[in-house]
Enzyme design. Sequence first.
Site, PDB file in Angstrom:
ATOM      1  N   THR A 111       0.865  -1.170   0.000  1.00 22.46           N
ATOM      2  CA  THR A 111       0.000   0.000   0.000  1.00 22.46           C
ATOM      3  C   THR A 111       0.898   1.216   0.000  1.00 22.46           C
ATOM      4  OG1 THR A 111      -1.669  -1.076   1.358  1.00 22.46           O
ATOM      5  CG2 THR A 111      -1.702   1.288   1.362  1.00 22.46           C
ATOM      6  N   ARG A 129      -4.820  -0.346  -4.695  1.00 18.28           N
ATOM      7  CA  ARG A 129      -4.576  -1.758  -5.026  1.00 18.28           C
ATOM      8  C   ARG A 129      -4.592  -2.603  -3.750  1.00 18.28           C
ATOM      9  NH1 ARG A 129       0.696  -3.436  -8.391  1.00 18.28           N
ATOM     10  NH2 ARG A 129      -0.586  -2.722 -10.117  1.00 18.28           N
ATOM     11  N   LYS A 143      -9.210   2.729   0.579  1.00 21.83           N
ATOM     12  CA  LYS A 143      -8.353   2.608   1.756  1.00 21.83           C
ATOM     13  C   LYS A 143      -8.526   3.770   2.729  1.00 21.83           C
ATOM     14  CE  LYS A 143      -5.022   0.003  -0.816  1.00 21.83           C
ATOM     15  NZ  LYS A 143      -3.652  -0.323  -1.106  1.00 21.83           N
ATOM     16  N   SER A 239       4.063  -0.215   2.087  1.00 26.10           N
ATOM     17  CA  SER A 239       5.278  -0.641   1.397  1.00 26.10           C
ATOM     18  C   SER A 239       5.810   0.456   0.484  1.00 26.10           C
ATOM     19  CB  SER A 239       5.001  -1.911   0.593  1.00 26.10           C
ATOM     20  OG  SER A 239       3.997  -1.637  -0.357  1.00 26.10           O
ATOM     21  N   ASP A 276       6.552   0.999  -6.516  1.00 25.18           N
ATOM     22  CA  ASP A 276       6.367  -0.093  -5.562  1.00 25.18           C
ATOM     23  C   ASP A 276       5.401  -1.098  -6.160  1.00 25.18           C
ATOM     24  OD1 ASP A 276       4.445  -0.550  -2.599  1.00 25.18           O
ATOM     25  OD2 ASP A 276       6.302  -1.581  -3.146  1.00 25.18           O
ATOM     26  N   SER A 279       1.756  -1.385  -4.581  1.00 18.34           N
ATOM     27  CA  SER A 279       0.783  -0.317  -4.738  1.00 18.34           C
ATOM     28  C   SER A 279       0.507  -0.129  -6.212  1.00 18.34           C
ATOM     29  CB  SER A 279       1.317   1.004  -4.189  1.00 18.34           C
ATOM     30  OG  SER A 279       1.951   0.811  -2.968  1.00 18.34           O
TER      31      SER A 279
END
Lengths: 344, 235
Positions: A111, A129, A143, A239, A276, A279
Amino acid sequence: MAVEQANLCTPQDAAVVRTLRVFRDPHVDRELEPATVLIIITKHVMSSPSLNFQTQISGLILSLSFSGQRNMSNSVIEVPPKGGFSFDLCKRNEMLAKKGVNPPSFRKTGTTIVGLVFQDGVILGADTRATEGPIVCDKNCEKIHYMAPNIYCCGAGTAADTEAVTDMVSSQLQLHRYHTGRESRVVTALTLLKRHLFNYQGHVSAALVLGGVDVTGPHLHTIYPHGSTDTLPFATMGSGSLAAMAVFESKYKEGLTRNEGIELVTEAICSGIFNDLGSGSNVDVCVITKGGKEYLRNHLQPNPRTYTNSKGYSFPKKTEVLLTKIIPLKEKVEIIEGGDAMEE
Amino acid sequence: MGDSQYSFSLTTFSPSGKLVQIEHALTAVGSGQTSLGIKAANGVVIATEKKLPSILVDEASVQKIQCLTPNIGVVYSGMGPDFRVLVRKSRKQAEQYHRLYKEPIPVTQLVRETAAVMQEFTQSGGVRPFGVSLLVAGYDDNGPQLYQVDPSGSYFSWKASAMGKNVSNAKTFLEKRYTDDMELDDAVHTAILTLKEGFEGQISGKNIEIGIIGTDKKFRVLTPAEIDDYLAEVE
């Protein structure tokens, strides 16, 4: 211990038995349990792919017998205690870890969530995601969770944990509002969340970015799964937090306007999305000010689905349709006229 | 009567088949301040007298009509402290329902659960029944609703009802004035007139409390200024 009596057919079995003897920790004054032996044997089996070894090992396991002769008072068969958590195996785990047998590690979920304080309030941002290991299970999840009309919370970590914890605290805040007749404060939400997470000692894997505006002004906090908190002017979690933090550290300044703030948040989330793996997809933004809140769902969609075939996709039919009308072979039900079957 | 021997213990029936403590609780309600509720075609109104023991009491701090959920409100007659306890429990139950089902609690469900709490206290040891009767007003998918809950735990749906002192006069007045197709504003006027009937002294926005809920499904308590406006319209 009865392992001495095991059938030593091959040199590999002898290796296992040697390992077992070493693992018998002199500090733990009880017999090695069947579970521990199985772990050790399994480790050896996993590290040696030859089939022969495996069949020999199964023979070894079967011939293991634990005699209860020596210590009748400490029976090997354990009756589960009546209630509460039994910490018996924790010592075993510790001992195993010391010797190099580690438990499987948890999967980190990906995330990027961010928050920053601007001149009129707080802006929160998140990617959309949701992953299950290497698979994207939700391309457009939410989120940014509602806590109170003036407080929102972004959640990273296990999705179930973040949702359950924010839901629960949101409910508690609602009750608190009824009882006091006042708007909720961000520190109230913060304290309720950190107390809950600390009580569960980090097992509730929820890393949160909490932001809101109350009578005392705008506030932004981060909450870690173990229950520690930070109060910051800008924060990132998940992350993708390093990628997003790089953007913030270079471009953040105090007294940002609303548009500058939204742009900076979007840039930070995009940095997480593109750099990342955990995400991705779209950017959600939530702007909270004294006057109210603006939830900009899918504010930016930098990953649209391109190159779809405009003619559509035709899949060849593989199953033959035999008949379109179904004729029953025989009437199964016989209707009996008259008579009252339920008379008696 | 032989009843007096059985009047001290709540959990013992009297020979006539009554639980005398509940009768006494109803008497406590009957000596409380008048409150009433009227269900209109497009909303519900609940009102009560707010007679304070002395002019020195800060009347802004006293709130007799409370909000249980955004679309359900409640008023009482009887003992104020008992009412506070019930309101707290009801709010918690409504919130738990919402957390479990993610839907705002229907009025009937909340009334049922509150009534269950009140009934619990008539069948447990060492406790006494609540000395309040509640009038619960709400607006959900089934339209506007008005319920009365008694200390025994029984509840009834009413088109219009009154409780407390002066209940018989108030009910007679309501029976005469009530029509099925009343609008919310008419209902507020009728409520004010009913309260005026038995009111000792000068009625004003400061010594009555009115709560309304309309088609917007948001329960709110009227400010003293708004009540004064309605009072002016009535005269």
